[in-house]
Design a protein around this motif. Structure first.
Motif, mmCIF file in Angstrom:
data_model
loop_
_atom_site.group_PDB
_atom_site.id
_atom_site.type_symbol
_atom_site.label_atom_id
_atom_site.label_comp_id
_atom_site.label_asym_id
_atom_site.label_seq_id
_atom_site.Cartn_x
_atom_site.Cartn_y
_atom_site.Cartn_z
ATOM 1 N N VAL A 127 55.287 34.204 -44.618
ATOM 2 C CA VAL A 127 56.039 35.678 -44.516
ATOM 3 C C VAL A 127 57.389 35.499 -44.139
ATOM 4 N N ALA A 128 58.077 36.284 -44.908
ATOM 5 C CA ALA A 128 59.683 36.233 -44.714
ATOM 6 C C ALA A 128 60.019 37.472 -43.403
ATOM 7 N N ILE A 129 60.632 37.206 -42.573
ATOM 8 C CA ILE A 129 61.013 38.112 -41.411
ATOM 9 C C ILE A 129 62.527 38.161 -41.473
ATOM 10 N N ASP A 130 63.145 39.492 -41.820
ATOM 11 C CA ASP A 130 64.441 39.460 -41.559
ATOM 12 C C ASP A 130 64.721 40.057 -40.153
ATOM 13 N N VAL A 131 65.627 39.377 -39.251
ATOM 14 C CA VAL A 131 65.867 40.036 -37.991
ATOM 15 C C VAL A 131 67.082 40.236 -37.665
ATOM 16 N N LYS A 132 67.040 41.263 -36.673
ATOM 17 C CA LYS A 132 68.593 41.718 -36.007
ATOM 18 C C LYS A 132 68.480 42.069 -34.623
ATOM 19 N N TYR A 133 69.318 41.676 -33.886
ATOM 20 C CA TYR A 133 69.208 41.682 -32.377
ATOM 21 C C TYR A 133 69.871 43.002 -32.105
ATOM 22 N N ASP A 134 69.110 43.601 -31.134
ATOM 23 C CA ASP A 134 69.245 45.013 -30.602
ATOM 24 C C ASP A 134 70.015 44.952 -28.963
ATOM 25 N N PRO A 135 71.224 44.912 -28.643
ATOM 26 C CA PRO A 135 71.685 44.590 -27.482
ATOM 27 C C PRO A 135 71.375 45.782 -26.413
ATOM 28 N N GLU A 136 70.916 46.908 -26.915
ATOM 29 C CA GLU A 136 70.361 47.789 -25.867
ATOM 30 C C GLU A 136 69.109 47.552 -25.203
ATOM 31 N N THR A 137 68.218 46.942 -25.885
ATOM 32 C CA THR A 137 66.856 46.609 -25.530
ATOM 33 C C THR A 137 66.736 45.086 -25.236
ATOM 34 N N ASP A 138 67.824 44.340 -25.547
ATOM 35 C CA ASP A 138 67.836 43.050 -25.498
ATOM 36 C C ASP A 138 66.464 42.304 -26.370
ATOM 37 N N LYS A 139 66.149 42.997 -27.466
ATOM 38 C CA LYS A 139 65.238 42.459 -28.323
ATOM 39 C C LYS A 139 65.668 42.266 -29.720
ATOM 40 N N TYR A 140 64.686 41.528 -30.214
ATOM 41 C CA TYR A 140 65.115 41.418 -31.988
ATOM 42 C C TYR A 140 63.970 42.390 -32.668
#
Length: 252
Positions: A127-140
């Motif tokens: 499973v390929a997972i493309d991930v981006k960090y969200d600074p507002e929630t401090d989550k990926y």
């Protein structure tokens, strides 16, 4: 300790290898069969091909390419991009792929992971997972459709889900680091390593030799994937493996 894997990645667009930065600004870097043969000579541990067009009309082009590459090289091949059914998985494995990567379709239909694993074995399903960090929630968060569509899926939770569904390996790309050559996203892979017990391939951000040893020593991933630094000859796989041995990282 299992040997760590060094894995070149080839993004394929209509039968040609392309490379970009942060998933955009694609430029042509060559013929996939020729490039695969070069990596065979360099002792790459595996090759990953991702069909970034993800369109059904281009599917035959990808099948033909897999058949040609599998006749030229003898290392494991992982093929992904636009895979949306068990039949797609079957066609790619039949053409010569050793593993098939599922991304967007896994999000829309997680049971596809289970169906593929039950029919072909967990070891075939990545499973390929493309991930981006969200600074507002401090989550990926997980992105689909070539990194263009944000989902509500938190990346670490999603990784746990797909492993429960039958994924035998995760190929996780940090979109923030992709093509920047500023190093792998260590924080992301540390969190993933603590969350799941299947092999993790780190992707996005390789720029120099130290980036490879850092991700293996600090994040305990099983493989490091890179494109630009290998495609443009900035680093060779031999250079990377020599460096890793000096850092007491086990490689083939």
């Amino acid at each position: 300790m299992l040997a760590k894997r060094i894995i070149p990645c080839l993004d394929v667009d209509d039968g040609r290898v392309k490379k970009g930065i942060n998933f955009v600004h694609l430029t042509d870097v060559g013929d996939p069969v020729e490039i695969a043969a070069q990596y065979q000579k360099q002792d790459a541990d595996e090759l990953v091909f991702l069909d970034i067009t993800e369109t059904n009309q281009k599917r035959k082009t990808m099948i033909d390419m897999v058949e040609q590459v599998s006749q030229q090289v003898f290392m494991p091949l992982t093929i992904g991009g636009g895979v949306s059914s068990v039949d797609d998985i079957k066609q790619l494995l039949k053409a010569g792929a050793d593993k098939v990567a599922i991304n967007s379709a896994a999000v829309s239909d997680p049971d596809l992971i289970t169906a593929g694993a039950e029919k072909f074995g967990n070891q075939c399903i990545v499973v390929a997972i493309d991930v981006k960090y969200d600074p507002e929630t401090d989550k990926y968060f997980v992105y689909t459709h070539g990194g263009h569509q944000k989902t509500d899926l938190e990346a670490i939770s999603w990784a746990k889900t797909v492993v429960e569904k039958g994924a035998g390996e995760l190929l996780v790309t940090s979109m923030d680091a992709d093509g920047t050559k500023k190093g792998f996203n260590i924080d992301l892979y540390q969190k993933l390593d603590q969350a799941v017990d299947v092999p993790i391939i780190a992707s996005g951000g390789a720029g120099d030799l130290a980036d490879f040893s850092e991700v293996f020593l600090k994040a305990k991933v099983d493989g490091a994937l890179a494109a630009s630094v290998f495609h443009y000859g900035e680093l060779t796989i031999k250079d990377v493996k020599k460096h890793l041995k000096q850092k007491v990282v086990t490689v083939r």
